[in-house]
Design an enzyme around this catalytic site. Structure first.
Site, short mmCIF file in Angstrom:
data_model
loop_
_atom_site.label_atom_id
_atom_site.label_comp_id
_atom_site.label_asym_id
_atom_site.label_seq_id
_atom_site.Cartn_x
_atom_site.Cartn_y
_atom_site.Cartn_z
N ARG A 166 -20.57 -6.84 -13.21
CA ARG A 166 -20.48 -8.26 -13.63
C ARG A 166 -21.88 -8.89 -12.90
O ARG A 166 -22.49 -9.69 -13.83
CB ARG A 166 -19.27 -9.04 -13.09
CG ARG A 166 -19.23 -10.48 -13.23
CD ARG A 166 -18.07 -10.95 -12.56
NE ARG A 166 -17.64 -10.62 -11.27
CZ ARG A 166 -16.75 -10.90 -10.42
NH1 ARG A 166 -15.72 -11.69 -10.99
NH2 ARG A 166 -16.73 -10.80 -9.34
N GLY A 181 -18.98 -1.97 -6.64
CA GLY A 181 -18.44 -2.43 -5.30
C GLY A 181 -18.30 -1.19 -4.63
O GLY A 181 -18.91 0.09 -4.72
N ASP A 211 -13.77 8.41 -1.11
CA ASP A 211 -13.49 8.00 -2.36
C ASP A 211 -14.21 8.56 -3.47
O ASP A 211 -13.59 9.05 -4.49
CB ASP A 211 -13.88 6.48 -2.62
CG ASP A 211 -12.79 5.46 -1.89
OD1 ASP A 211 -11.64 5.73 -1.57
OD2 ASP A 211 -13.18 4.26 -1.42
N THR A 263 -9.69 -0.38 3.75
CA THR A 263 -9.47 -0.84 2.43
C THR A 263 -10.20 -2.35 2.21
O THR A 263 -10.68 -2.90 3.08
CB THR A 263 -8.07 -0.62 1.80
OG1 THR A 263 -8.17 -0.83 0.33
CG2 THR A 263 -7.17 -1.69 2.53
N GLY A 284 -18.38 -1.37 -12.56
CA GLY A 284 -18.23 -1.82 -11.03
C GLY A 284 -19.45 -1.30 -10.29
O GLY A 284 -20.07 -0.23 -10.57
N SER A 334 0.74 -1.30 -0.11
CA SER A 334 0.09 -0.29 -0.13
C SER A 334 0.88 1.20 -0.14
O SER A 334 1.83 1.44 0.80
CB SER A 334 -0.84 0.00 1.52
OG SER A 334 -1.42 1.53 1.17
N LEU A 335 0.57 2.17 -0.76
CA LEU A 335 1.17 3.43 -0.83
C LEU A 335 0.83 4.48 0.30
O LEU A 335 1.45 5.37 0.50
CB LEU A 335 0.82 4.28 -2.24
CG LEU A 335 1.07 3.45 -3.41
CD1 LEU A 335 0.82 4.08 -4.58
CD2 LEU A 335 2.88 3.05 -3.42
N ARG A 384 -26.33 -5.98 -8.82
CA ARG A 384 -25.64 -4.89 -8.04
C ARG A 384 -25.72 -3.47 -8.72
O ARG A 384 -25.67 -2.59 -8.14
CB ARG A 384 -24.25 -5.34 -7.55
CG ARG A 384 -24.16 -6.53 -6.58
CD ARG A 384 -22.66 -6.88 -6.25
NE ARG A 384 -22.42 -5.95 -5.13
CZ ARG A 384 -20.99 -5.81 -4.76
NH1 ARG A 384 -20.00 -6.43 -5.39
NH2 ARG A 384 -20.58 -5.02 -3.67
N LYS A 442 -14.65 -2.37 3.40
CA LYS A 442 -15.24 -1.08 3.17
C LYS A 442 -16.99 -0.87 3.62
O LYS A 442 -17.52 -0.29 4.09
CB LYS A 442 -15.13 -0.53 1.82
CG LYS A 442 -13.74 -0.18 1.81
CD LYS A 442 -13.66 0.64 0.41
CE LYS A 442 -12.33 0.94 0.20
NZ LYS A 442 -12.04 1.77 -1.35
N1 LIG Z 1 -7.01 5.04 -6.79
C1 LIG Z 1 -7.65 4.97 -5.48
O1 LIG Z 1 -7.65 5.86 -4.52
C2 LIG Z 1 -8.68 3.91 -5.17
C3 LIG Z 1 -9.64 3.86 -4.15
C4 LIG Z 1 -10.49 2.82 -3.84
C5 LIG Z 1 -10.37 1.58 -4.70
N2 LIG Z 1 -9.41 1.57 -5.67
C6 LIG Z 1 -9.26 0.48 -6.38
O2 LIG Z 1 -10.47 0.08 -7.10
C7 LIG Z 1 -10.61 -1.16 -7.11
C8 LIG Z 1 -12.00 -1.76 -6.52
O3 LIG Z 1 -12.06 -1.56 -5.29
P1 LIG Z 1 -13.55 -1.70 -4.42
O4 LIG Z 1 -13.01 -1.27 -3.07
O5 LIG Z 1 -14.61 -1.23 -4.92
O6 LIG Z 1 -13.42 -3.40 -4.40
P2 LIG Z 1 -14.75 -4.07 -4.09
O7 LIG Z 1 -15.87 -3.64 -3.21
O8 LIG Z 1 -14.33 -5.57 -3.93
O9 LIG Z 1 -15.60 -4.36 -5.67
C9 LIG Z 1 -15.00 -4.91 -6.77
C10 LIG Z 1 -15.73 -4.60 -8.10
O10 LIG Z 1 -14.99 -5.23 -9.22
C11 LIG Z 1 -15.78 -6.29 -9.84
N3 LIG Z 1 -14.84 -7.47 -10.07
C12 LIG Z 1 -14.03 -7.98 -9.53
N4 LIG Z 1 -13.38 -8.95 -10.21
C13 LIG Z 1 -13.87 -9.03 -11.54
C14 LIG Z 1 -13.97 -9.72 -12.63
N5 LIG Z 1 -13.21 -10.71 -12.85
N6 LIG Z 1 -14.76 -9.32 -13.83
C15 LIG Z 1 -15.60 -8.18 -13.58
N7 LIG Z 1 -15.68 -7.66 -12.44
C16 LIG Z 1 -15.08 -8.00 -11.52
C17 LIG Z 1 -16.87 -6.61 -8.98
O11 LIG Z 1 -18.08 -6.97 -9.62
P3 LIG Z 1 -19.19 -8.04 -8.75
O12 LIG Z 1 -20.04 -7.19 -7.89
O13 LIG Z 1 -19.72 -8.66 -9.87
O14 LIG Z 1 -18.39 -9.08 -7.66
C18 LIG Z 1 -17.06 -5.33 -8.21
O15 LIG Z 1 -17.84 -4.40 -8.98
C19 LIG Z 1 -9.41 -1.87 -6.60
O16 LIG Z 1 -8.61 -2.32 -7.44
C20 LIG Z 1 -9.02 -1.04 -5.60
O17 LIG Z 1 -7.57 -0.95 -5.36
C21 LIG Z 1 -8.53 2.57 -5.96
#
Ligand SMILES: NC(=O)c1ccc[n+]([C@@H]2O[C@H](COP(=O)([O-])OP(=O)(O)OC[C@H]3O[C@@H](n4cnc5c(N)ncnc54)[C@H](OP(=O)(O)O)[C@@H]3O)[C@@H](O)[C@H]2O)c1
Length: 276
Positions: free
Chosen positions: A152, A130, A104, A64, A128, A17-18, A156, A68
């Protein structure tokens, strides 16, 4: 120096993590006697970890993947940003009461608008539904974007679209992650945002959208930041689209958390160079 305060990032995994580098650089630059540490917390210990943090007087937490949404049930109150998004990424210990926030959505919106101007009236396809996607979706619609959500698990996407419609009174469309449907829909979009974890380490060669589905001038914003240069962004450049990485959102959401915890303006440039 002021009082010693401890802050934690909890998630699983947290390696790489950064945030610790970014937050500690910010504390140092304002000469605050504060320290930030990342701790791996498996899902089954989340409740114990939160109770422990409260008892030890931890001043604040970042939350994270995968906690969340689950963390909300252990908190004493939710700020509007977290209640609307249904997810928490920042917790403030307010004299023994744990308050959940979500930075976020505003983090992504501020960064995006700094890069490409106002999103008002712009047609956005968000991949997405999530934790991160929910927060971003609310912020985009509040800021006047015309939003379509693809996920996917289409139920949701539908649930998120109706939550926003009920909460903000604006219409939001949704669709499943089907390549042909995405390609058709993308023709009439100005901005594509990937808020899924597709493309994230270790599966760095995966992408939901490839160059032939994009058009020149499309803005492609990938919030994945491990790695920063994702396959989606490489595909975007191939198509002549504008490619924006997830570092800016990471810094902005962290800066907002810093401000919630300290009441001071975050040193954004310091945080950005520490995160690079
Ligand atoms: N840049 C930033 O500041 C920042 C901040 C927060 C998060 N992020 C990044 O954002 C991403 C998501 O984070 P999150 O907290 O929202 O995670 P999360 O709540 O676990 O949600 C994951 C999302 O990805 C989808 N997904 C996962 N695997 C998939 C696949 N193989 N094919 C299609 N869809 C898939 C899930 O779909 P389903 O609903 O179908 O499972 C869901 O919509 C991560 O990479 C995280 O590191 C970045």
């Amino acid at each position: 120096m002021g009082p010693l305060k401890l802050f934690l990032l909890i998630g699983d995994p947290v390696e790489g993590s950064l945030s610790p580098a970014m937050m500690n650089a910010a504390f140092r630059s304002l000469k605050l006697n504060h320290f930030y540490v990342a701790v791996r917390v498996p899902e089954k210990f989340l409740g114990d970890a939160i109770a422990g943090a409260k008892k030890m007087g931890i001043a604040g937490l970042n939350v994270t993947i995968p906690h969340k949404i689950a963390v909300m049930r252990y908190l004493d109150a939710l700020d509007e940003s977290a209640a609307a998004a249904g997810a928490v990424n920042t917790v403030k210990n307010d004299r023994g009461r744990l308050i959940g926030f979500n930075t976020d959505g505003q983090g992504a919106l501020r960064n995006l608008e700094e890069k490409v101007g106002s999103v008002r009236g712009r047609r956005v396809l968000l991949l997405g539904a999530g934790g991160a996607a929910r927060a971003i979706a609310f912020s985009l619609v509040e800021a006047g974007a015309d939003l379509t959500i693809a996920n996917r698990t289409v139920s949701r996407a539908k649930e998120l679209a109706s939550l926003i419609e009920r909460g903000l009174g604006k219409r939001v469309s949704f669709l499943p992650l089907n390549r042909d449907r995405l390609k058709n829909v993308l023709r009439e979009k100005d901005i594509l945002i990937n808020a899924t974890s597709v493309g994230m380490r270790p599966k760095v060669n995966e992408t939901l959208v490839t160059a032939e589905m994009m058009h020149e001038g499309l803005i492609v914003y990938d919030i994945v930041y491990k790695p920063l240069q994702t396959r989606l962004l490489r595909e975007a450049r191939k198509a002549g689209a504008v490619a924006l990485d997830g570092l800016g959102m990471l810094v902005r959401q962290g800066a907002l958390a810093f401000e919630i915890w300290t009441g001071r303006k975050a040193p954004v440039r310091v945080m950005e160079s520490a995160a690079k």
